[in-house]
Design an enzyme around this catalytic site. Structure first.
Site, PDB file in Angstrom:
ATOM      1  N   TYR A   1       0.826  -1.202   0.000  1.00 44.27           N
ATOM      2  CA  TYR A   1       0.000   0.000   0.000  1.00 44.27           C
ATOM      3  C   TYR A   1       0.865   1.260   0.000  1.00 44.27           C
ATOM      4  CZ  TYR A   1      -4.725  -1.819   0.826  1.00 44.27           C
ATOM      5  OH  TYR A   1      -5.953  -2.409   0.698  1.00 44.27           O
TER       6      TYR A   1
ATOM      7  N   LYS B   1       3.051 -15.310   2.852  1.00 48.51           N
ATOM      8  CA  LYS B   1       3.277 -16.068   1.610  1.00 48.51           C
ATOM      9  C   LYS B   1       4.775 -16.315   1.544  1.00 48.51           C
ATOM     10  CE  LYS B   1       1.805 -17.759  -2.353  1.00 48.51           C
ATOM     11  NZ  LYS B   1       0.925 -18.952  -2.432  1.00 48.51           N
TER      12      LYS B   1
ATOM     13  N   ASP C   1      -3.062 -18.124   0.845  1.00 45.19           N
ATOM     14  CA  ASP C   1      -4.058 -18.812   0.012  1.00 45.19           C
ATOM     15  C   ASP C   1      -4.752 -19.907   0.819  1.00 45.19           C
ATOM     16  OD1 ASP C   1      -1.565 -20.052   0.067  1.00 45.19           O
ATOM     17  OD2 ASP C   1      -1.618 -20.718  -2.018  1.00 45.19           O
TER      18      ASP C   1
ATOM     19  N   ASP D   1      -6.386  -6.886   4.165  1.00 43.42           N
ATOM     20  CA  ASP D   1      -7.504  -6.229   3.487  1.00 43.42           C
ATOM     21  C   ASP D   1      -8.419  -7.284   2.873  1.00 43.42           C
ATOM     22  OD1 ASP D   1      -8.990  -4.072   2.327  1.00 43.42           O
ATOM     23  OD2 ASP D   1      -8.045  -4.561   0.411  1.00 43.42           O
TER      24      ASP D   1
ATOM     25  N   ASP E   1     -12.352  -8.865   4.387  1.00 41.33           N
ATOM     26  CA  ASP E   1     -13.603  -8.831   3.623  1.00 41.33           C
ATOM     27  C   ASP E   1     -14.198 -10.235   3.565  1.00 41.33           C
ATOM     28  OD1 ASP E   1     -13.472  -6.101   2.980  1.00 41.33           O
ATOM     29  OD2 ASP E   1     -14.164  -6.472   0.936  1.00 41.33           O
TER      30      ASP E   1
HETATM   31  C1  IPM Z   1     -10.397  -0.917   3.992  1.00 45.26           C
HETATM   32  C2  IPM Z   1     -10.641  -0.328   2.629  1.00 45.26           C
HETATM   33  C3  IPM Z   1      -9.461   0.568   2.274  1.00 45.26           C
HETATM   34  C4  IPM Z   1      -8.231  -0.320   2.196  1.00 45.26           C
HETATM   35  C5  IPM Z   1      -9.620   1.382   0.987  1.00 45.26           C
HETATM   36  C6  IPM Z   1     -10.886   2.196   0.971  1.00 45.26           C
HETATM   37  C7  IPM Z   1      -8.409   2.248   0.749  1.00 45.26           C
HETATM   38  O1  IPM Z   1     -10.860  -1.306   1.680  1.00 45.26           O
HETATM   39  O2  IPM Z   1     -10.294  -0.163   4.964  1.00 45.26           O
HETATM   40  O3  IPM Z   1     -10.310  -2.143   4.093  1.00 45.26           O
HETATM   41  O4  IPM Z   1      -7.972  -0.944   1.172  1.00 45.26           O
HETATM   42  O5  IPM Z   1      -7.516  -0.382   3.192  1.00 45.26           O
HETATM   43 MN    MN Z   2     -10.867  -3.346   2.463  1.00 43.62          MN
END
Ligand code: IPM
Ligand code: MN
Length: 355
Positions: free
Chosen positions: A142, A189, A221, A245, A249
């Protein structure tokens, strides 16, 4: 106690869900005799429209001068569909994380018994599952060098980690494991990436200092697969920025709705509390978004930033009660059940906190 809280609703549904979190903070402060001092700041696309900058200096100063930041969401399709946009809302979030030194993002994945039927996973797999993801937040790909070749036909992003960056996030991982069920999964990884090999090296050096913690190492993975196959096997998971990240999710859907997951970003300066869901621009202004992740982020704020666990628990219990009463937004309502608006849910929970 006086609580100086910077409120940064950001974009899209961030405005609506943060407003409900603020109502719940007010309610809990009334009940326990605290005095919240809210100041509002701009961030994201909303700040670009106003100032040309997604994280204006003024917003940074406000965050630095506050005890905690309540954050909504960031992102706007006007920028997503324009690969050439010079400024992007997301840059504001990254600059805020870096500027405040928020190297750790803590994302608890909690299942609610009344919502198990909403999970895409079988009930027998998710029942009783609960773990915490600790994502490194100010390093890795990032923030590494990126660019294009001279002719623009090739591009690169680099992932860099220093030993010091790895040590401080792993330390937090071990400490969380000590407070929970004493199992730490280090996700990397290391079969491919040099940064991952350094993570593993540092973790192996640190592990003996936490003899009660069982430390396991897992390739990302494989972790992506195991999280949905055996979610109950996880207790504390620690990983670098981009793996975290993606995995968080994925982990969020286990609970039945992404609208439920809060997070805390902590580090050097003021901590930031935000839902993990995005800005959902299609729903903005419609009063339909689920405010629970924002409200639970406020609970984390009481626990982490103010060391007021009882106040945090009061919010959590009210949220649980709303779920059990079926007083929920459309994403959680069952077929034929009433659908409440964002503000109805927020006000119900705030009223419940006041009882
Ligand atoms: C999160 C979001 C952010 C990230 C984006 C909006 C930059 O997806 O906080 O997980 O990738 O960190
Ligand atoms: Mn995210």
């Amino acid at each position: 106690m006086k609580l100086k809280i910077a409120v940064l609703p950001g974009d899209g549904i961030g405005q609506e869900v943060t407003a409900e979190a603020v109502k719940c903070v007010e309610a809990v402060c009334r009940r326990y005799g605290h005095e919240p001092l809210f100041s509002h700041g701009w961030v994201g696309a909303a700040a670009i429209d106003l100032t040309g900058d997604p994280y204006p200096e003024e917003t940074h100063r406000l965050c630095m001068a506050s005890d905690a930041v309540l954050f909504g969401a960031i992102g706007d399709p006007r920028f997503d569909n324009d690969p050439k946009a010079a400024v992007r809302p997301e840059q504001g979030l990254l600059r805020m994380r870096k500027g405040l030194g928020l190297y750790a993002n803590i994302r608890p994945v909690e299942t609610f018994p009344s919502l198990l039927h909403k999970s895409p996973l079988r009930r027998d797999l998710v029942e009783g599952a609960g773990f915490v993801c600790i994502r490194e937040l100010t390093g890795g790909i990032y923030f590494g060098e990126r660019g294009r070749s001279e002719d623009g036909q090739a591009a690169f992003d680099t992932c860099t980690y220093s030993r010091a960056e790895i040590e401080r996030i792993l330390k937090l991982g071990f400490e969380f494991a000590m407070k929970r069920n004493k199992k730490l999964t280090v996700v990397d990884k290391a079969n491919i990436l040099e940064t991952s090999r350094l993570w593993r090296e540092v973790a192996r050096e640190m592990a003996p200092a936490y003899p009660e913690v069982t430390t396991e190492y897992m390739f990302v993975d494989n972790a992506a697969m195991q999280i949905i196959q055996w979610p109950r096997n996880f207790d504390v998971l620690v990983t670098e920025n981009m793996f975290g990240d993606i995995l968080t999710d994925e982990a969020s859907v286990i609970t039945g709705s992404m609208g439920l997951l809060p997070s805390a970003s902590v580090g050097v300066h003021t901590s930031v509390f935000e839902p993990i869901h995005g800005s959902w621009p299609q729903a903005a202004g419609k009063n339909i978004a689920n405010p629970l992740a924002a409200i639970l982020s406020a609970a984390m704020m009481f626990e982490y930033a103010f060391s007021l666990p009882e106040e945090g628990l009061a919010i959590r219990e009210a949220v649980r009660a709303s779920l059990e009463a079926g007083f929920v937004t459309g994403d959680l309502a069952g077929e034929g059940e009433p659908v409440r608006t964002t503000s109805e849910v927020g006000e119900w929970i705030a009223a419940r906190i006041g009882l």
